[in-house]
Write a protein that holds these residues in place. Structure first.
Motif, PDB file in Angstrom:
ATOM      1  N   ASN A   1       2.193   1.957  -9.920  1.00 53.20           N
ATOM      2  CA  ASN A   1       1.194   0.896  -9.782  1.00 53.20           C
ATOM      3  C   ASN A   1      -0.190   1.545  -9.769  1.00 53.20           C
ATOM      4  O   ASN A   1      -0.301   2.769  -9.721  1.00 53.20           O
ATOM      5  CB  ASN A   1       1.431   0.093  -8.505  1.00 53.20           C
ATOM      6  CG  ASN A   1       1.502   0.975  -7.269  1.00 53.20           C
ATOM      7  OD1 ASN A   1       0.532   1.623  -6.905  1.00 53.20           O
ATOM      8  ND2 ASN A   1       2.676   1.025  -6.626  1.00 53.20           N
TER       9      ASN A   1
ATOM     10  N   ASP B   1      -4.553   0.513  -0.233  1.00 56.70           N
ATOM     11  CA  ASP B   1      -3.658  -0.622  -0.489  1.00 56.70           C
ATOM     12  C   ASP B   1      -2.215  -0.154  -0.672  1.00 56.70           C
ATOM     13  O   ASP B   1      -1.272  -0.872  -0.321  1.00 56.70           O
ATOM     14  CB  ASP B   1      -4.118  -1.393  -1.726  1.00 56.70           C
ATOM     15  CG  ASP B   1      -5.408  -2.162  -1.475  1.00 56.70           C
ATOM     16  OD1 ASP B   1      -5.666  -2.518  -0.304  1.00 56.70           O
ATOM     17  OD2 ASP B   1      -6.163  -2.400  -2.442  1.00 56.70           O
ATOM     18  N   TRP B   2      -2.045   1.048  -1.229  1.00 58.65           N
ATOM     19  CA  TRP B   2      -0.696   1.586  -1.395  1.00 58.65           C
ATOM     20  C   TRP B   2      -0.020   1.756  -0.045  1.00 58.65           C
ATOM     21  O   TRP B   2       1.118   1.326   0.158  1.00 58.65           O
ATOM     22  CB  TRP B   2      -0.774   2.935  -2.123  1.00 58.65           C
ATOM     23  CG  TRP B   2       0.549   3.581  -2.373  1.00 58.65           C
ATOM     24  CD1 TRP B   2       1.374   3.385  -3.440  1.00 58.65           C
ATOM     25  CD2 TRP B   2       1.231   4.519  -1.516  1.00 58.65           C
ATOM     26  NE1 TRP B   2       2.516   4.149  -3.314  1.00 58.65           N
ATOM     27  CE2 TRP B   2       2.451   4.850  -2.150  1.00 58.65           C
ATOM     28  CE3 TRP B   2       0.918   5.110  -0.290  1.00 58.65           C
ATOM     29  CZ2 TRP B   2       3.357   5.744  -1.584  1.00 58.65           C
ATOM     30  CZ3 TRP B   2       1.824   6.001   0.269  1.00 58.65           C
ATOM     31  CH2 TRP B   2       3.026   6.309  -0.374  1.00 58.65           C
TER      32      TRP B   2
ATOM     33  N   ARG C   1      -0.811   0.348   2.735  1.00 58.52           N
ATOM     34  CA  ARG C   1      -0.755  -0.933   3.444  1.00 58.52           C
ATOM     35  C   ARG C   1       0.579  -1.656   3.209  1.00 58.52           C
ATOM     36  O   ARG C   1       0.981  -2.505   4.014  1.00 58.52           O
ATOM     37  CB  ARG C   1      -1.925  -1.820   3.014  1.00 58.52           C
ATOM     38  CG  ARG C   1      -2.063  -3.094   3.835  1.00 58.52           C
ATOM     39  CD  ARG C   1      -3.255  -3.920   3.404  1.00 58.52           C
ATOM     40  NE  ARG C   1      -4.497  -3.444   4.006  1.00 58.52           N
ATOM     41  CZ  ARG C   1      -5.583  -3.094   3.327  1.00 58.52           C
ATOM     42  NH1 ARG C   1      -5.590  -3.153   2.003  1.00 58.52           N
ATOM     43  NH2 ARG C   1      -6.676  -2.694   3.956  1.00 58.52           N
ATOM     44  N   GLN C   2       1.274  -1.305   2.137  1.00 61.32           N
ATOM     45  CA  GLN C   2       2.560  -1.948   1.829  1.00 61.32           C
ATOM     46  C   GLN C   2       3.583  -1.768   2.947  1.00 61.32           C
ATOM     47  O   GLN C   2       4.507  -2.572   3.081  1.00 61.32           O
ATOM     48  CB  GLN C   2       3.149  -1.359   0.537  1.00 61.32           C
ATOM     49  CG  GLN C   2       2.342  -1.611  -0.712  1.00 61.32           C
ATOM     50  CD  GLN C   2       2.951  -0.904  -1.913  1.00 61.32           C
ATOM     51  OE1 GLN C   2       3.701  -1.492  -2.684  1.00 61.32           O
ATOM     52  NE2 GLN C   2       2.641   0.392  -2.064  1.00 61.32           N
ATOM     53  N   TRP C   3       3.413  -0.729   3.744  1.00 59.40           N
ATOM     54  CA  TRP C   3       4.395  -0.447   4.804  1.00 59.40           C
ATOM     55  C   TRP C   3       3.864  -0.802   6.195  1.00 59.40           C
ATOM     56  O   TRP C   3       4.485  -0.474   7.199  1.00 59.40           O
ATOM     57  CB  TRP C   3       4.827   1.017   4.717  1.00 59.40           C
ATOM     58  CG  TRP C   3       5.625   1.246   3.487  1.00 59.40           C
ATOM     59  CD1 TRP C   3       6.961   0.975   3.302  1.00 59.40           C
ATOM     60  CD2 TRP C   3       5.153   1.752   2.233  1.00 59.40           C
ATOM     61  NE1 TRP C   3       7.328   1.280   2.018  1.00 59.40           N
ATOM     62  CE2 TRP C   3       6.250   1.763   1.330  1.00 59.40           C
ATOM     63  CE3 TRP C   3       3.909   2.194   1.779  1.00 59.40           C
ATOM     64  CZ2 TRP C   3       6.142   2.185   0.027  1.00 59.40           C
ATOM     65  CZ3 TRP C   3       3.792   2.625   0.469  1.00 59.40           C
ATOM     66  CH2 TRP C   3       4.896   2.626  -0.395  1.00 59.40           C
TER      67      TRP C   3
ATOM     68  N   ARG D   1      -2.509  -3.237   9.276  1.00 60.31           N
ATOM     69  CA  ARG D   1      -3.065  -3.572   7.961  1.00 60.31           C
ATOM     70  C   ARG D   1      -4.569  -3.323   7.882  1.00 60.31           C
ATOM     71  O   ARG D   1      -5.139  -3.326   6.796  1.00 60.31           O
ATOM     72  CB  ARG D   1      -2.766  -5.038   7.622  1.00 60.31           C
ATOM     73  CG  ARG D   1      -1.278  -5.320   7.407  1.00 60.31           C
ATOM     74  CD  ARG D   1      -1.035  -6.748   6.933  1.00 60.31           C
ATOM     75  NE  ARG D   1       0.390  -7.003   6.800  1.00 60.31           N
ATOM     76  CZ  ARG D   1       1.139  -7.556   7.744  1.00 60.31           C
ATOM     77  NH1 ARG D   1       0.574  -7.924   8.895  1.00 60.31           N
ATOM     78  NH2 ARG D   1       2.433  -7.753   7.557  1.00 60.31           N
TER      79      ARG D   1
ATOM     80  N   ARG E   1       3.013   7.805   4.691  1.00 57.03           N
ATOM     81  CA  ARG E   1       3.907   6.648   4.843  1.00 57.03           C
ATOM     82  C   ARG E   1       4.929   6.898   5.946  1.00 57.03           C
ATOM     83  O   ARG E   1       5.183   6.025   6.791  1.00 57.03           O
ATOM     84  CB  ARG E   1       4.600   6.377   3.510  1.00 57.03           C
ATOM     85  CG  ARG E   1       5.743   5.388   3.562  1.00 57.03           C
ATOM     86  CD  ARG E   1       6.382   5.240   2.183  1.00 57.03           C
ATOM     87  NE  ARG E   1       7.610   4.481   2.252  1.00 57.03           N
ATOM     88  CZ  ARG E   1       8.808   5.005   2.459  1.00 57.03           C
ATOM     89  NH1 ARG E   1       8.933   6.315   2.622  1.00 57.03           N
ATOM     90  NH2 ARG E   1       9.884   4.238   2.500  1.00 57.03           N
TER      91      ARG E   1
END
Length: 287
Positions: free
Chosen positions: A141, A147-148, A150-152, A159, A197
């Motif tokens: 992506n 933002d990457w 933030r997915q987790w 957030r 992450r």
């Protein structure tokens, strides 16, 4: 003295590594020419890798019974009859003469590949975080790194950009670097993102498949120290001898004819003549 120690550490760790042997040789020459008055403050940055846990796991971590797997490409048997009861606090170095076996093992435990036979059960108080050998699917992506990551995030607080930048900053993505697109990262940057992450997920069980492949010496050193200090449970695979020796308290070897499982250091395992004899037997066709 600190500079000399740093150079010697690099030489000791990487002199046998083909990809880094030239760098090791150049550092040997640097030691010979080392002059205190010539040393300038370093611009190298060490990441702050800190694995916390949301909660402590109970006594039941992972139970594996008669697990078997074959290669998805050619059907070769990778391992069979794998039985394991993972104890709380175990730090297990998992390896095999066929590296496909260890990757398949992790993929099965993370429900990304189906086993040929057997079963596994995670304890109900465990939370798992996995660093795969191939992380490319995570970066298909063009999200910014903020933002990457933030997915987790699982809460409104997590957030928030300032919260996310904190985890990226620990892995040396500060300022404008945190706005890089995730699909243009180098191999080392991808691994550092994956570690960000993992830190944010705060799992009590870590699984790491060749985690140091793309990292520089500073990151490997910080990573090594972090895993040594981690209070949870861990399964990891590495070609970095220092990693295996300093972190693991248990060795698990996957073979086509069963498993060898010992509570020992990696060096003691590899040097034990009885284990060496057993290993030869387990990999032989007639075993």
């Amino acid at each position: 003295e600190e500079k000399k120690k740093e150079l010697e550490e690099f030489i000791r760790r990487f002199s046998a590594n083909v990809a880094k042997s030239k760098q090791a040789t150049s550092r040997k020459k640097m030691i010979d020419k080392l002059n205190i008055s010539d040393i300038r403050p370093t611009s190298r940055r060490y990441p702050a890798i800190i694995f916390d846990r949301d909660r402590e796991a109970g006594d039941q971590i992972l139970n594996i019974h008669s697990l078997a797997a074959s290669s998805t490409e050619d059907g070769d048997l990778l391992f069979k009859d794998i039985d394991l009861n993972l104890a709380k606090g175990d730090k297990v170095v998992v390896f095999s003469k066929d590296s496909r076996a260890t990757t398949a093992f992790y993929e099965i435990l993370n429900n990304k590949q189906k086993a040929d036979a057997g079963r596994f059960d995670w304890g109900i108080t465990t939370t798992q975080s996995y660093l795969p050998l191939d992380n490319s699917e995570f970066f298909e992506n063009d999200l910014s790194l903020v933002d990457w990551l933030r997915q987790w995030a699982t809460t409104e607080e997590e957030r928030e950009e300032v919260h996310i930048r904190g985890f990226l900053g620990k892995m040396i993505f500060s300022g404008e670097e945190a706005l890089k697109k995730s699909n243009v990262l180098s191999g080392g940057e991808r691994v550092r993102c994956m570690l960000s992450r993992m830190m944010m997920v705060r799992a009590n069980v870590l699984m790491l498949d060749e985690p140091t492949n793309h990292l520089d010496l500073e990151s490997i050193t910080a990573f090594n120290n972090s895993l040594t200090n981690f209070k949870g449970t861990m399964l990891f695979t590495t070609h970095d001898h220092e990693f295996a020796q300093t972190i693991a308290n248990r060795v698990l070897e996957l073979t086509p004819n069963g498993v060898i499982d010992r509570y020992t250091t990696f060096d003691e395992y590899m040097q034990d003549p009885k284990i060496k004899e057993l290993r030869n037997k387990m990999y032989s066709i007639t075993a």
